[in-house]
Design an enzyme around this catalytic site. Structure first.
Site: not given
Ligand code: HAX
Length: 433
Positions: A271, A419, A373, A318, A399, A327, A241
């Site tokens: 997110h 850019r 969250d 994360h 936010r 948080r 965001s």
């Molecule tokens: N459950 C299952 N798998 C997960 C996971 C979770 N909670 N968190 C990460 N992974 C997986 C990823 O999908 C990725 O899998 P692939 O290699 O198969 O694609 C792998 O673990 C490595 O990911 P990572 O490097 O640990 O995490 P990223 O930085 O790529 O992603 C995310 C960070 C927050 C998007 C991720 O942890 C996630 O999807 N969490 C669940 C959704 C969530 O809670 N989002 C909110 C985050 C906080 C926020 O922004 N709040 O607004």
């Protein structure tokens, strides 16, 4: 000029000088190196922009102008009706860079009340959406509709000089923040309370008035709103965001365009939408267990089932943090004090015990710990706000404090259009391997 703007004005020239000298004297200093893997992994770990309002550390969590969340929840001025810090205070800190006094925060509460005038066409825009439209869609569109009032757009069309851009941006940012609780509560009351709207109470602080317009006037909910709107306000500049808002703003798009862009990013399930996804997931877990709170073993089976279905566990993981989100802890402390016997709080704790080892065992999740969250939704449910598809709108209102402080500062120091350079796989292979 109002007092807050005057104060900000005094901070701007020294900051411009500091940045100019820094770049002039150290412009060739190397601040990081880019690995091939980062090009394919969402730019993780790449330093690529400046955000003054807050900084995220993988282990210490978020710091706002150098202060941790724990410190701020103690240090920021409180309402005279409760113990929670007021979000007006964190806004002041992010914008001015100093801790506010009680007088500073009440000045901001009053200023936002004074500016909270939403034109009729914005309500009509919201009314034109079918009720099935997600609240975030309606929120983002209403923000765009509000754009008609942009002072920056007018000043730009009138040929304002660059060094004055920040002044009309400040006006837009303050007006936008002031209007968001009215817009958000209008959407809420339209969707879930038969369109029975509640007028603002001009004697209340920003959060309490928001709670009141939503229809929740008890003190505990108002306290929760103060905490909620404070802790969700900013998370440095690289999250979706903030980055979307920064990027769009860098084209000199005004505060409304820039903030709406940020909200479109917040509306994604990885997110901000994760807060609704967590509640959906928890309630389904309870439903699948006949309406009972599942045991640890049952939670464990449920978590593994979610993973086996190729889904993520919402509220965990994360992109930057490598420990439990402070948080999350702040909300847990609130729950321990106010609702420790609540069955869904017991479930959240159970999930907290069960999920991290399972995610760790996958061998790929970099951060198995809960994020903001994982906790927020059940606190709202406890106080009767059960319409969880609205929860991301609350996140969005909060936010605005960070994103608008960031935008004002970007204008003040003349941040250029963003850019970066993109590559093709062909070029990567040809030039670097
Ligand atoms: N459950 C299952 N798998 C997960 C996971 C979770 N909670 N968190 C990460 N992974 C997986 C990823 O999908 C990725 O899998 P692939 O290699 O198969 O694609 C792998 O673990 C490595 O990911 P990572 O490097 O640990 O995490 P990223 O930085 O790529 O992603 C995310 C960070 C927050 C998007 C991720 O942890 C996630 O999807 N969490 C669940 C959704 C969530 O809670 N989002 C909110 C985050 C906080 C926020 O922004 N709040 O607004």
């Amino acid at each position: 000029m109002e007092r807050l703007k005057e104060k900000l004005n005094k901070k701007i020239q020294p900051k411009r000088d500091e940045i100019r000298n820094l770049v002039k004297n150290n412009g060739d200093t190397v601040v990081g190196e880019i690995r091939l893997r980062q090009l394919y992994s969402g730019m993780r770990g790449m330093p690529s922009m400046i955000t003054e309002t807050s900084k995220l550390d993988p282990h210490d969590g978020i710091k706002f102008r150098g202060y941790s969340l724990d410190e701020l929840l103690e240090l920021l001025p409180k309402s005279n009706k409760g113990e929670q810090a007021l979000p007006e205070g964190i806004f002041y800190l992010m914008l001015i860079g100093e801790l506010p006094t009680q007088e500073d925060v009440s000045m901001i509460s009053k200023e936002w009340m004074k500016r909270s005038k939403v034109p009729d066409y914005v309500f009509k825009t919201i009314d034109s959406f079918p009720n099935e439209s997600h609240p975030m869609t309606q929120f983002s569109a209403a923000i765009l509709a509000l754009r008609n009032q942009s002072f920056f757009m007018k000043a730009y069309n009138d040929g304002v000089r660059k060094e004055h851009y920040w002044e009309s941006t400040y006006e837009d940012a303050m007006n936008l923040i002031a209007c968001l609780p009215i817009i958000a509560s209008y959407i809420y009351r339209k969707l879930y309370k038969n369109g029975e709207y509640i007028s603002p109470d001009y004697d209340l602080d920003w959060s309490a008035n928001f709670a009141h317009m939503l229809g929740y006037s008890n003190n505990d909910f108002q306290e929760l709103m103060r905490l909620y709107l404070t802790i969700h306000s900013d998370h440095e500049g690289g999250n979706v965001s903030a980055h979307a808002s920064h990027l769009v703003g860098s084209a000199l798009s005004d505060a409304y365009l820039s903030f709406s862009a940020g909200m479109n990013g917040l509306a994604g399930p990885l997110h901000g939408l994760a807060n609704q996804e967590v509640v959906k997931w928890l309630l389904k877990m309870v439903e699948d267990h006949g309406g009972n709170i599942p045991t640890k073993e049952e939670v464990s089976i449920y978590v593994k089932k979610t993973l086996n279905e190729g889904r993520v566990i919402p509220g965990f993981g994360h992109a930057v943090l490598r420990k439990t989100d402070p948080r999350y802890t702040a909300q847990r402390n609130f729950a321990l004090k106010n609702l420790k016997d609540y069955d869904l709080f017991i479930l959240v704790n159970r999930v907290f015990e069960v999920v991290p080892p399972i995610l760790q065992a996958t061998g790929k999740v970099k951060n198995p710990w809960p994020n903001v969250d994982a906790h927020s939704g059940i606190l709202l449910l406890k106080y009767g706000m059960v319409e969880y598809d609205f929860f991301t709108v609350l996140f969005g209102v909060s936010r605005s404090l960070g994103l608008m402080s960031q935008l004002i500062w970007n204008r003040a120091v003349g941040s250029p259009i963003e850019r970066p350079v993109s590559m093709t796989t062909e070029l990567v292979k040809k030039n670097y391997l």
